[in-house]
Design a protein around this motif. Sequence first.
Motif: not given
Length: 171
Positions: A109, A113, A117, A120, A130-131, A133-134, A137-138
């Motif tokens: 995953e 991403l 990315i 973005r 963003e990398w 943060r995401e 979260d993952m």
Amino acid sequence: GGDLRDDAYEAITATIERTVIVNCPDEFPEDWDLDELHLQISANYPTRITREQLDGCTHRDMLVELLTDAAVELYDTKESTIGAENLREIERRVMLSMIDQHWREHLYEMDYLREGINLRAMGQKDPLAEWQREGFDMFEAMMGQIQDQFVAYVSHLQVAAVEEAPRAPAV
């Protein structure tokens, strides 16, 4: 190689809290989906909690406490039935297998991403932020899935004792 007993209690509590928050997002009992909560809790561990007992709870904390107490009681009963040492060995093997499986999926995953990315930046967002943060979260979602599956597996675990067949006398 360590003792996972405390981790098992933590996983039980976290799994129940996540399930309650998903099915009871508001503080108002009339907005709760107790049928789905009961169904999901029953899938995670064989509970003796009835739907009527859930109806008697007026606050989310009451639900969490009721369900956690029942799950811990079930876990302690399983530990006394199987034996503490046997359960610890099973927990270690199950946890290692689940971490291994989920970690591989997480890495795949993260590759997906990474491939997307840079898009973005077109949305006026910092790709690095963003990398991070995401990705975080993952990772958090992966850890929650590991805990949920661990609780479900250990709760539904049934160990059958195999007796050794008697040997024929030596001639």
